[in-house]
Design a protein around this motif. Sequence first.
Motif, mmCIF file in Angstrom:
data_model
loop_
_atom_site.group_PDB
_atom_site.id
_atom_site.type_symbol
_atom_site.label_atom_id
_atom_site.label_comp_id
_atom_site.label_asym_id
_atom_site.label_seq_id
_atom_site.Cartn_x
_atom_site.Cartn_y
_atom_site.Cartn_z
ATOM 1 N N LYS A 202 0.842 -1.199 0.000
ATOM 2 C CA LYS A 202 0.000 0.000 0.000
ATOM 3 C C LYS A 202 0.874 1.245 0.000
ATOM 4 O O LYS A 202 1.689 1.439 0.905
ATOM 5 C CB LYS A 202 -0.867 0.006 1.261
ATOM 6 N N CYS A 203 0.709 2.067 -1.018
ATOM 7 C CA CYS A 203 1.467 3.328 -1.094
ATOM 8 C C CYS A 203 0.460 4.444 -1.329
ATOM 9 O O CYS A 203 -0.257 4.420 -2.328
ATOM 10 C CB CYS A 203 2.443 3.318 -2.273
ATOM 11 N N ASN A 204 0.405 5.392 -0.431
ATOM 12 C CA ASN A 204 -0.486 6.530 -0.614
ATOM 13 C C ASN A 204 0.295 7.652 -1.303
ATOM 14 O O ASN A 204 1.119 8.322 -0.686
ATOM 15 C CB ASN A 204 -1.010 6.981 0.755
ATOM 16 N N LEU A 205 0.037 7.809 -2.617
ATOM 17 C CA LEU A 205 0.748 8.844 -3.382
ATOM 18 C C LEU A 205 -0.196 10.013 -3.667
ATOM 19 O O LEU A 205 -0.141 10.640 -4.717
ATOM 20 C CB LEU A 205 1.290 8.262 -4.690
ATOM 21 N N GLN A 206 -1.088 10.285 -2.703
ATOM 22 C CA GLN A 206 -2.109 11.319 -2.913
ATOM 23 C C GLN A 206 -1.782 12.608 -2.189
ATOM 24 O O GLN A 206 -2.635 13.475 -2.051
ATOM 25 C CB GLN A 206 -3.466 10.800 -2.417
#
Length: 280
Positions: A202-206
């Motif tokens: 899971k990578c939050n690139l927001q």
Amino acid sequence: MKPAEPSPQVKLPYFDYLLELLKDGNEAVAKSFGRHVHWGYWENPKQAMLSTEDFGQAAEELSAQVCQAGNIHNGLDVLDVGCGFGGTIAHINERYVRMGLVGLNLDDRQLERARATVTANGHNRIEFHQGDACALPFPDQSFDVVLAVECIFHFPDRAQFFKEAYRVLKPGGYLALSDFVPKKKLLPFTRMKLPDWRFYGKCNLQFSADHYRKLAALTQFDCLVERDITVNTLPTYRYLRKLAMHQGKIASTSAVAETLGAEILSRLALLSYVIYAFKK
Ligand SMILES: C[S@@+](CC[C@H](N)C(=O)[O-])C[C@H]1O[C@@H](n2cnc3c(N)ncnc32)[C@H](O)[C@@H]1O
């Protein structure tokens, strides 16, 4: 010290893959990712040699750049959150004295490697702890610097991590980190639902540069450094291709797709690699 809160283990297939190869004694992987697990920094990207040694040095230099942003110098108490195999702690240990160095990670297997490979020199203290970046198991005002090298996008909540970093920092302390930061026009696409089996987990690139500015104001940090180093990190992608070819096999289709996606977005200047430093 506050007892560590129970926390979910983080699911990161790329670390499962790395740990497997390290266990098998894979020399190229050990030299590339056995100490630091992050992108490289080349002062002159055009001169990148892309040998294993060159990548190792570039990875070392990325830690140096984040440490510099965090105003690391002798005699400090430093917490490295999401410390991986302890590479940044080792980097500081080898260059500074009278340091109290603490590495924190959710994943016990990574901590085991860190404890086995990183030994304090006679002038420093080193500890590695299991725990969650969003519930730091340390008393208020216990560190001069908090670092988070290329890991904040995995944390469940950046705002909660900032709150925790602020709490454990002494007055005047620094929080320094590196992150993949989307440009505004990329933001709607970063909200797309992606499959659960991703290689990088899971990578939050927001979280855009605007979000960082707002978060700093909200948590009462002063933002001192906001430095786009994308161009200095780009040889990493060529190196990863070379390493995969050298291995004679790819990690998985998803590893190739996700890495290529990040490369294209970075080359199109839609995704930036940014070093931040904030002062309490
Ligand atoms: C890309 S690696 C970077 C490792 C290290 N900072 C380095 O530069 O070598 C991301 C790291 O974040 C850690 N991590 C992910 N979520 C975490 C969390 N909630 N709390 C603490 N560490 C976490 C992972 O286990 C992994 O070590």
